[in-house]
Design a protein around this motif. Structure first.
Motif, short mmCIF file in Angstrom:
data_model
loop_
_atom_site.label_atom_id
_atom_site.label_comp_id
_atom_site.label_asym_id
_atom_site.label_seq_id
_atom_site.Cartn_x
_atom_site.Cartn_y
_atom_site.Cartn_z
N SER A 119 -14.74 -20.79 -16.29
CA SER A 119 -14.62 -22.12 -15.68
C SER A 119 -15.24 -23.19 -16.57
O SER A 119 -14.67 -24.26 -16.78
N GLU A 120 -16.42 -22.90 -17.11
CA GLU A 120 -17.08 -23.84 -18.02
C GLU A 120 -16.21 -24.12 -19.23
O GLU A 120 -16.22 -25.24 -19.77
N ASP A 121 -15.45 -23.12 -19.67
CA ASP A 121 -14.64 -23.25 -20.87
C ASP A 121 -13.26 -23.84 -20.58
O ASP A 121 -12.41 -23.90 -21.47
N GLY A 122 -13.03 -24.24 -19.34
CA GLY A 122 -11.78 -24.92 -19.00
C GLY A 122 -10.65 -24.05 -18.51
O GLY A 122 -9.51 -24.51 -18.38
N TRP A 123 -10.94 -22.78 -18.23
CA TRP A 123 -9.90 -21.89 -17.72
C TRP A 123 -9.67 -22.17 -16.24
O TRP A 123 -10.61 -22.29 -15.45
N GLY A 124 -8.39 -22.25 -15.84
CA GLY A 124 -8.03 -22.42 -14.44
C GLY A 124 -7.61 -21.11 -13.81
O GLY A 124 -8.00 -20.03 -14.26
N PHE A 125 -6.79 -21.20 -12.76
CA PHE A 125 -6.38 -20.02 -12.01
C PHE A 125 -4.86 -19.91 -11.99
O PHE A 125 -4.15 -20.91 -11.95
N ASP A 126 -4.38 -18.69 -11.96
CA ASP A 126 -2.95 -18.41 -11.88
C ASP A 126 -2.60 -18.07 -10.43
O ASP A 126 -3.43 -18.15 -9.53
N ASP A 127 -1.36 -17.66 -10.20
CA ASP A 127 -0.90 -17.33 -8.86
C ASP A 127 -1.65 -16.12 -8.29
O ASP A 127 -2.08 -15.24 -9.04
N PRO A 128 -1.81 -16.05 -6.97
CA PRO A 128 -2.62 -14.98 -6.37
C PRO A 128 -1.91 -13.64 -6.31
O PRO A 128 -0.69 -13.55 -6.22
N TRP A 129 -2.75 -12.59 -6.35
CA TRP A 129 -2.33 -11.21 -6.15
C TRP A 129 -3.05 -10.68 -4.90
O TRP A 129 -4.16 -11.11 -4.59
N THR A 130 -2.43 -9.73 -4.23
CA THR A 130 -3.05 -9.09 -3.07
C THR A 130 -3.35 -7.63 -3.38
O THR A 130 -2.42 -6.82 -3.53
N PRO A 131 -4.63 -7.26 -3.52
CA PRO A 131 -4.97 -5.83 -3.63
C PRO A 131 -4.91 -5.19 -2.24
O PRO A 131 -5.20 -5.84 -1.23
N LEU A 132 -4.55 -3.94 -2.19
CA LEU A 132 -4.53 -3.18 -0.94
C LEU A 132 -5.18 -1.82 -1.19
O LEU A 132 -5.07 -1.25 -2.27
N SER A 248 -8.81 12.20 -4.72
CA SER A 248 -9.14 10.78 -4.70
C SER A 248 -9.78 10.39 -3.37
O SER A 248 -9.42 10.89 -2.31
N SER A 249 -10.71 9.44 -3.45
CA SER A 249 -11.40 8.96 -2.25
C SER A 249 -10.61 7.88 -1.52
O SER A 249 -10.78 7.67 -0.32
N SER A 250 -9.76 7.17 -2.25
CA SER A 250 -8.95 6.10 -1.68
C SER A 250 -7.75 5.89 -2.60
O SER A 250 -7.69 6.43 -3.71
N VAL A 251 -6.80 5.08 -2.12
CA VAL A 251 -5.65 4.73 -2.94
C VAL A 251 -5.59 3.22 -3.03
O VAL A 251 -5.77 2.51 -2.04
N LEU A 252 -5.32 2.72 -4.24
CA LEU A 252 -5.27 1.29 -4.52
C LEU A 252 -3.89 0.90 -5.03
O LEU A 252 -3.21 1.70 -5.68
N VAL A 253 -3.52 -0.34 -4.76
CA VAL A 253 -2.33 -0.92 -5.34
C VAL A 253 -2.53 -2.43 -5.34
O VAL A 253 -3.36 -2.96 -4.57
N CYS A 254 -1.81 -3.13 -6.19
CA CYS A 254 -1.91 -4.59 -6.22
C CYS A 254 -0.51 -5.15 -6.37
O CYS A 254 0.26 -4.69 -7.22
N ALA A 255 -0.17 -6.16 -5.55
CA ALA A 255 1.14 -6.79 -5.59
C ALA A 255 0.97 -8.30 -5.62
O ALA A 255 0.00 -8.83 -5.07
N THR A 256 1.89 -8.99 -6.25
CA THR A 256 1.83 -10.44 -6.21
C THR A 256 1.94 -10.89 -4.75
O THR A 256 2.78 -10.39 -4.00
N SER A 257 1.10 -11.82 -4.35
CA SER A 257 1.10 -12.27 -2.96
C SER A 257 2.44 -12.87 -2.56
O SER A 257 2.84 -12.82 -1.39
N ALA A 258 3.16 -13.43 -3.54
CA ALA A 258 4.47 -14.01 -3.25
C ALA A 258 5.50 -12.94 -2.90
O ALA A 258 6.53 -13.25 -2.26
N ARG A 272 -4.79 -1.41 3.57
CA ARG A 272 -5.42 -2.61 4.10
C ARG A 272 -5.49 -3.69 3.03
O ARG A 272 -6.07 -3.48 1.97
N PRO A 273 -4.90 -4.87 3.30
CA PRO A 273 -5.00 -5.96 2.33
C PRO A 273 -6.45 -6.40 2.15
O PRO A 273 -7.20 -6.54 3.12
N LEU A 274 -6.84 -6.62 0.91
CA LEU A 274 -8.16 -7.12 0.56
C LEU A 274 -8.04 -8.58 0.16
O LEU A 274 -6.93 -9.11 0.03
#
Length: 284
Positions: A119-132, A248-258, A272-274
């Motif tokens: 943030s200090e270096d001027g980086w912004g944010f891209d579109d959101p992702w939803t981890p589950l 495995s103790s859990s299963v993870l996945v990540c999808a674009t929120s769109a 469960r969405p995080l």
């Protein structure tokens, strides 16, 4: 203490995969997983090594990045080093040599101090992702369809489902074999779901990071000719069950929120969405 940036040779990827496995924990934020390297391995071991960057401090690996594309670095930091401001500033400074000029992105673990430096270096944010995430301490319901583990006889069908689900994909039988020959695939499985007409309707690859650690779904797709019939949910349940079988103790996945349909499919399979996460984006 000196921090050095390097690029591994092919024979150094085993160390990278091993350390990534150690850094996976259920209470950690969504982050680069050994399975991400495993999926990238389909492009060859040499291409994977060329896309990896490793930071060491006094001989110990403290951060690893994967150039998932020429303009996106997926970065993971050792759990005890995420609050380390000196390391964070070095990582951000090194982006000038890791990423090209112009619009680029960094995927970094949520909560790490590197976000403050970006943030200090001027980086912004891209579109959101939803981890589950789905906990695997209890048995997973039966998917309700026939599911097979992919071996040599089913590789063509696995590739066909993937290419139908992802129309811009360059996945091939040869690339499946390259992936399957990679170090991470020793703890991975490809699965195919079949309907009652014996059509291959969905496929998934699951990646274990070892017993007691979270596993990853990457990728999952349903054949477009058979969508809307619950096959995405079914193969996701099968994926979770297979990861539980692998320890495995859990299963993870990540999808674009769109991608509302993908998020809904994973949620229907008990994931469960995080809180949403965002890549950091630099426009200059």
């Amino acid at each position: 203490m000196a921090i050095t940036l390097g690029q591994p040779q092919v024979d150094g990827l085993a160390e990278a995969v091993g350390v990534l496995r150690e850094w996976q924990h259920d209470d950690a934020p969504m982050q680069l997983h050994p399975g991400d390297l495993g999926w990238y391995w389909r492009l060859s071991a040499e291409t994977t090594a060329a896309a990896v960057r490793i930071w060491h401090r006094d001989g110990r690996m403290v951060a690893l990045g994967l150039l998932d594309s020429p303009t996106l670095l997926r970065l993971v930091i050792a759990p005890d080093a995420r609050p380390d401001e000196e390391l964070a500033r070095r990582l951000v400074a090194d982006m000038t040599s890791v990423l090209p000029t112009g619009p680029v992105g960094i995927d970094a673990p949520a909560g790490a101090v590197i976000h403050d430096v970006l943030s200090e270096d001027g980086w912004g944010f891209d579109d959101p992702w939803t981890p589950l995430r789905r906990d695997l301490s209890e048995p997973v319901p039966d998917p309700g369809v026939r599911v097979e583990v992919v071996g040599p006889a089913l590789v063509q069908a696995r590739v066909a489902v993937h290419r139908a689900a992802f129309t811009v994909s360059t996945f091939t039988v040869e690339r499946w074999h390259a992936m399957a020959a990679g170090i991470p695939y020793a703890d991975a499985r490809c699965l195919i779901a079949f309907d009652d007409q014996d059509n291959a309707v969905a496929a998934v690859t699951v990646w274990s990071a070892g017993a007691g650690r979270p596993g990853l779904i990457e990728p999952m797709g349903a054949h477009p000719d058979h969508r809307g019939r619950g096959h995405g949910k079914a193969i996701t349940l099968a994926a979770a069950a297979k990861l539980r079988e692998l320890g495995s103790s859990s299963v993870l996945v990540c999808a674009t929120s769109a991608n509302i349909a993908a998020v809904a499919t994973y949620a229907a399979a008990g994931m469960r969405p995080l809180p949403e996460v965002r890549d950091r984006r630099r426009a200059r």
